[in-house]
Design a protein around this motif. Structure first.
Motif, short mmCIF file in Angstrom:
data_model
loop_
_atom_site.label_atom_id
_atom_site.label_comp_id
_atom_site.label_asym_id
_atom_site.label_seq_id
_atom_site.Cartn_x
_atom_site.Cartn_y
_atom_site.Cartn_z
N ASP A 135 -0.20 4.94 1.13
CA ASP A 135 0.44 5.37 2.39
C ASP A 135 -0.67 5.58 3.41
O ASP A 135 -1.85 5.72 3.04
CB ASP A 135 1.18 6.70 2.16
N ASN A 136 -0.29 5.64 4.67
CA ASN A 136 -1.28 5.95 5.69
C ASN A 136 -1.65 7.43 5.55
O ASN A 136 -0.77 8.29 5.41
CB ASN A 136 -0.71 5.68 7.09
N VAL A 137 -2.93 7.71 5.61
CA VAL A 137 -3.38 9.09 5.42
C VAL A 137 -2.76 10.03 6.47
O VAL A 137 -2.50 11.20 6.18
CB VAL A 137 -4.93 9.13 5.41
N VAL A 186 -5.84 8.37 -1.38
CA VAL A 186 -4.84 7.78 -0.48
C VAL A 186 -5.43 6.46 -0.04
O VAL A 186 -6.57 6.42 0.45
CB VAL A 186 -4.62 8.66 0.78
N ASP A 187 -4.73 5.37 -0.25
CA ASP A 187 -5.27 4.06 0.12
C ASP A 187 -4.11 3.11 0.39
O ASP A 187 -3.26 2.90 -0.47
CB ASP A 187 -6.15 3.53 -1.02
N LEU A 188 -4.07 2.56 1.58
CA LEU A 188 -2.97 1.65 1.93
C LEU A 188 -3.03 0.33 1.19
O LEU A 188 -2.04 -0.40 1.14
CB LEU A 188 -3.00 1.40 3.45
N ASN A 189 -4.18 0.01 0.64
CA ASN A 189 -4.30 -1.27 -0.06
C ASN A 189 -4.18 -1.07 -1.57
O ASN A 189 -5.11 -0.58 -2.21
CB ASN A 189 -5.66 -1.90 0.28
N ARG A 227 -8.63 -2.55 8.16
CA ARG A 227 -8.14 -3.13 6.90
C ARG A 227 -6.91 -2.35 6.41
O ARG A 227 -5.93 -2.94 5.97
CB ARG A 227 -9.24 -3.10 5.85
N GLY A 228 -6.99 -1.04 6.51
CA GLY A 228 -5.85 -0.21 6.11
C GLY A 228 -4.62 -0.53 6.94
O GLY A 228 -3.52 -0.72 6.41
N GLY A 286 -14.63 1.56 -3.44
CA GLY A 286 -14.37 1.36 -4.86
C GLY A 286 -15.54 1.70 -5.77
O GLY A 286 -15.34 2.25 -6.86
N ALA A 326 -12.97 -0.32 8.36
CA ALA A 326 -12.17 0.12 7.19
C ALA A 326 -10.76 0.49 7.65
O ALA A 326 -9.77 0.17 6.98
CB ALA A 326 -12.84 1.31 6.52
N SER A 346 -7.09 -2.51 -3.67
CA SER A 346 -8.49 -2.11 -3.55
C SER A 346 -8.94 -1.54 -4.90
O SER A 346 -8.13 -1.08 -5.70
CB SER A 346 -8.67 -1.05 -2.47
N ARG A 347 -10.24 -1.56 -5.12
CA ARG A 347 -10.74 -1.04 -6.39
C ARG A 347 -10.47 0.46 -6.50
O ARG A 347 -10.15 0.95 -7.57
CB ARG A 347 -12.23 -1.36 -6.54
N THR A 348 -10.57 1.17 -5.37
CA THR A 348 -10.25 2.60 -5.41
C THR A 348 -8.81 2.81 -5.87
O THR A 348 -8.56 3.62 -6.77
CB THR A 348 -10.46 3.22 -4.02
N LEU A 354 -9.12 11.90 11.36
CA LEU A 354 -7.66 11.77 11.39
C LEU A 354 -6.91 13.01 10.92
O LEU A 354 -5.80 13.27 11.37
CB LEU A 354 -7.22 10.57 10.55
P1 ATP Z 1 -12.66 -1.10 -2.42
O1 ATP Z 1 -14.09 -0.77 -2.16
O2 ATP Z 1 -11.87 0.08 -2.97
O3 ATP Z 1 -12.40 -2.33 -3.22
P2 ATP Z 1 -12.50 -2.06 0.29
O4 ATP Z 1 -13.94 -2.42 0.17
O5 ATP Z 1 -11.51 -3.09 0.68
O6 ATP Z 1 -11.96 -1.36 -1.01
P3 ATP Z 1 -13.35 0.22 1.79
O7 ATP Z 1 -13.72 0.00 3.19
O8 ATP Z 1 -14.42 0.36 0.76
O9 ATP Z 1 -12.33 -0.91 1.37
O10 ATP Z 1 -12.43 1.51 1.67
C1 ATP Z 1 -11.53 1.94 2.64
C2 ATP Z 1 -10.11 1.88 2.11
O11 ATP Z 1 -9.33 2.75 2.88
C3 ATP Z 1 -9.48 0.49 2.23
O12 ATP Z 1 -8.82 0.14 1.03
C4 ATP Z 1 -8.45 0.65 3.37
O13 ATP Z 1 -7.30 -0.14 3.15
C5 ATP Z 1 -8.12 2.12 3.27
N1 ATP Z 1 -7.70 2.73 4.55
C6 ATP Z 1 -8.30 2.65 5.75
N2 ATP Z 1 -7.67 3.37 6.69
C7 ATP Z 1 -6.63 3.97 6.05
C8 ATP Z 1 -5.62 4.87 6.47
N3 ATP Z 1 -5.51 5.30 7.73
N4 ATP Z 1 -4.75 5.31 5.53
C9 ATP Z 1 -4.83 4.89 4.25
N5 ATP Z 1 -5.76 4.02 3.80
C10 ATP Z 1 -6.66 3.57 4.68
#
Ligand code: ATP
Ligand code: MG
Length: 265
Positions: A202-204, A184-187, A42-43, A168, A39, A190-192, A86
């Motif tokens: 942003d990066n957490v 907080v989610d860099l993507n 991916r971030g 998500g 995860a 993402s569904r979240t 972190l």
């Molecule tokens: P979703 O389930 O929301 O559709 P996903 O399946 O792609 O997303 P998950 O692994 O379920 O991702 O959730 C982890 C989320 O945290 C990802 O969207 C990832 O980009 C994000 N992420 C991971 N590390 C960091 C970080 N250091 N700072 C911010 N976001 C981060």
């Protein structure tokens, strides 16, 4: 323990490498599941595109997040392995600044992990940690997986839940259960990121210290002022801005193709 390779300060990914080392150590202490490493990767990929800095629009989301948590009647900060590894200190500071409770909530409730995370939070100064040792006795039916098990004193009763780096399915479930979700989610795709009420793209590790200082700055403000900040914030706009920053940056770099200058070791 894993060996600590020497990382030159001039290395363009020095910070990212240090964070990876921290995460690896946290796998060894059972705080982080292996899936947490994936995860994080991916971030990081999105951080690379974002430019590895807090954008003005992410900062606005941070202010709105602080106001949302301060306005809540029963706010809870949900803690998983990644955030504990972190940002444990900042989570404890945020909890103290806002009165929000800390609750461990895991996708993989493997034996010893809850306690390992609780240990990290207590070491960082937490007085109370919910969701540990069989205390997650309530159930949120809208959420699937182990994460539906929550503490009746915490997420179950919460009106606002802060769920950084969340999956998500769970975010959607919490929203369906009538809670306001801050993340907080860099993507931004993402569904979240898409389901939350306030998404900080942003990066957490950069966002949490800023969130703590915004919470401290705003905590003396009246409800009307805080509500004004929340009402003015538009998550659609925030996500749109984050995507635009990424798009523009990629566009600029695409014009060059090769843009990295060799660096001296
Ligand atoms: P979703 O389930 O929301 O559709 P996903 O399946 O792609 O997303 P998950 O692994 O379920 O991702 O959730 C982890 C989320 O945290 C990802 O969207 C990832 O980009 C994000 N992420 C991971 N590390 C960091 C970080 N250091 N700072 C911010 N976001 C981060
Ligand atoms: Mg997911």
């Amino acid at each position: 323990m894993s060996e600590k390779p020497h990382v030159s300060k001039k290395h363009p990914r020095a910070e990212s490498i240090k964070i990876r080392e921290r995460l690896t150590r946290n796998v060894e202490t059972n705080v982080l599941a292996l899936a947490g490493l994936i995860a994080h990767g991916r971030g990081e990929a999105f951080d690379y595109i974002l430019g590895e800095e807090t954008t003005p629009s992410a900062f606005k989301a941070i202010t709105a997040a602080a106001a949302t948590i301060l306005l809540a009647e029963r706010p809870v900060l949900s803690v998983n392995g990644n955030v504990a590894a972190l940002c444990a200190e900042e989570l404890v500071e945020l909890s103290k600044a806002t009165g929000a409770k800390l609750e461990v909530n895991l996708f993989h409730r493997l034996s010893g992990r809850e306690e390992a995370i609780e240990g990290v939070l207590r070491e960082a100064g937490a007085d109370e940690v919910l969701g540990v040792g069989g205390s997650a006795t309530a159930r949120i039916d809208e959420v699937f997986s182990d994460r539906r098990r929550v503490d009746p004193r915490g997420i179950y009763a919460a009106d606002v839940v802060f769920v950084p780096l969340e999956d998500g399915d769970r975010t959607e479930g919490l929203v369906r259960a009538g809670k306001r979700v801050v993340t907080v989610d860099l993507n931004p795709m993402s569904r979240t990121a898409q389901f939350a009420s306030v998404t900080i793209v942003d990066n957490v590790v950069r966002a949490l210290p800023l969130l703590v200082s915004e919470a401290e700055r705003l905590k003396g403000s009246g409800r009307v002022e805080l509500q004004g900040i929340v009402d003015e914030f538009d998550n659609r706009e925030a996500l749109s801005d984050a995507m635009t920053v990424m798009e523009k940056r990629l566009h600029t770099l695409a014009e060059k193709g090769i843009f990295i200058e060799p660096y001296d070791v």
